[in-house]
Design a protein around this motif. Structure first.
Motif, short mmCIF file in Angstrom:
data_model
loop_
_atom_site.label_atom_id
_atom_site.label_comp_id
_atom_site.label_asym_id
_atom_site.label_seq_id
_atom_site.Cartn_x
_atom_site.Cartn_y
_atom_site.Cartn_z
N GLN A 126 0.84 -1.19 0.00
CA GLN A 126 0.00 0.00 0.00
C GLN A 126 0.89 1.24 0.00
OE1 GLN A 126 -3.36 -0.29 -0.14
NE2 GLN A 126 -3.14 -2.52 -0.08
N ALA A 127 0.45 2.28 -0.70
CA ALA A 127 1.23 3.52 -0.72
C ALA A 127 1.32 4.14 0.67
CB ALA A 127 0.62 4.50 -1.71
N VAL A 128 0.26 3.98 1.45
CA VAL A 128 0.24 4.51 2.83
C VAL A 128 -0.33 3.44 3.74
CG1 VAL A 128 -0.61 6.31 4.37
CG2 VAL A 128 -0.08 6.87 1.99
N SER A 129 0.39 3.16 4.84
CA SER A 129 -0.08 2.19 5.84
C SER A 129 0.14 2.77 7.23
CB SER A 129 0.68 0.87 5.72
OG SER A 129 0.54 0.30 4.43
N ASN A 130 -0.66 2.31 8.17
CA ASN A 130 -0.49 2.72 9.57
C ASN A 130 -0.14 1.48 10.39
OD1 ASN A 130 -1.25 5.68 9.88
ND2 ASN A 130 -2.94 4.90 8.63
N VAL A 131 1.02 1.53 11.03
CA VAL A 131 1.50 0.42 11.85
C VAL A 131 1.88 0.96 13.22
CG1 VAL A 131 3.21 -1.41 12.06
CG2 VAL A 131 2.33 -0.80 9.79
N ASP A 132 1.25 0.42 14.25
CA ASP A 132 1.54 0.85 15.62
C ASP A 132 1.47 2.36 15.78
OD1 ASP A 132 1.98 -1.80 16.34
OD2 ASP A 132 4.13 -1.68 15.87
#
Length: 332
Positions: A132-138
């Protein structure tokens, strides 16, 4: 501060062979390095993109850019170098025509992601994750370059002043291009820095080509013991030399392999594969529709052979792009 011309060398989407071709200038590279200041060459020297961003527009005399454009980072760097450079050379088949990675344009982005990340036999990906171009992790945002729907040539995203084709370009043409730039002896902008004739015109086998070639069967090179001195087409083997620009040094021909078209179409032609197909249609020796069909079926993967280096820059490539856009509109 040095008053030498500044040169940038950059690799976008490709295999790295074009950078190796520059290294293959061998001792001549020392003369080039002495005559210019290399301000960017990520594969060889430790410069960063922020060094380029700090330069004035037009401060770089020449940017040599190889590789096609398949993601947003590659497009960003291409546009950065365009803004900072007086001249840009599209270097190699990938930059000029899309190159072999451009064959991916026969498939959609979805097809590619499904195979690479889900369907290939060696893949273990139970969640079915894809980049994905943008991801949210932690709680933190992670970004990746956006993977485009299709492979683009360099001129699809920036203005390119000169083109030096080949996979990779040979040392003599590289030296000539750099020398012409330093001596201000370049041709009109938009020119290819290569001969303006077909490979067939200079091929040593040309003398063996009949005035009117007729073939009753098509063979792949591994299926016959090809004569090292006779025209490939006269032997029933597809050779792109008749529709491909000269300048490669005939390295494939010299080892008894037919031309595959890495120098792109001859001057004034957009689609070398269509030229090649029309040539094949003209030389088939068959009396009935059944005989013609038999010969045509012997041509294995004509699209793959004809567009091996040039699909994104071809008429067929433009048609596929147009139909893709029409499909998107219908879908909406």
């Amino acid at each position: 501060m040095s008053n030498k011309p500044k040169v940038a060398i950059c690799w976008l989407g490709g295999c790295g062979g074009c950078d190796e071709a520059i290294v293959d200038l061998n001792e001549a590279l020392l003369g080039v390095a002495d005559a210019v200041d290399i301000v960017l060459w990520p594969i060889a020297l430790d410069f960063k993109y922020h060094h380029v961003r700090a330069m004035a527009d037009g401060e770089i005399t020449l940017s040599i850019i190889n590789g096609n454009v398949r993601n947003s980072e590659q497009e960003e760097i291409a546009k950065l170098l365009r803004a900072k450079s007086q001249l840009v050379i599209g270097f190699g088949a990938c930059a000029c025509f899309g190159g072999t990675p451009g064959m991916a344009n026969f498939r959609t982005k979805e097809d590619i992601f499904n195979w690479v990340y889900k369907d290939a036999p060696t893949v273990v990906n139970p969640q079915g994750n894809i980049p994905q171009a943008v991801s949210n992790v932690d709680g933190k945002e992670l970004t990746l370059p956006e993977f485009y729907e299709r492979v683009k040539t360099l001129k699809d995203v920036i203005k390119v002043d000169y083109f030096l084709p080949g996979c990779p370009p040979p040392p003599d043409l590289i030296t000539n291009a750099i020398t012409a730039t330093l001596e201000n002896k370049l041709p009109l902008k938009g020119s290819a820095l290569a001969p303006h004739k077909s490979l067939c015109d200079s091929c040593k086998r040309n003398a063996t080509k009949p005035v009117k070639i007729k073939v009753s069967e098509i063979k792949r090179i591994h299926e016959i013991e090809a004569s090292p001195d006779t025209c490939f087409l006269a032997q029933g083997v597809i050779c792109m030399g008749i529709a491909t620009r000269d300048g490669c040094g005939a390295s494939c021909i010299n080892i008894n392999m037919p031309c595959r078209g890495c120098f792109g179409p001859v001057e004034g032609v957009q689609d070398a594969a269509l030229k090649m197909i029309s040539t094949l249609a003209a030389i088939i020796d068959a009396e009935t529709d059944k005989d013609i069909d038999k010969v045509v079926r012997e041509v294995a993967d004509i699209a793959g052979y004809g567009y091996r280096f040039s699909l994104p820059d071809s008429i067929l490539g433009e048609l596929k792009q147009y139909r893709g856009k029409q499909g998107e509109q219908v879908g909406k």
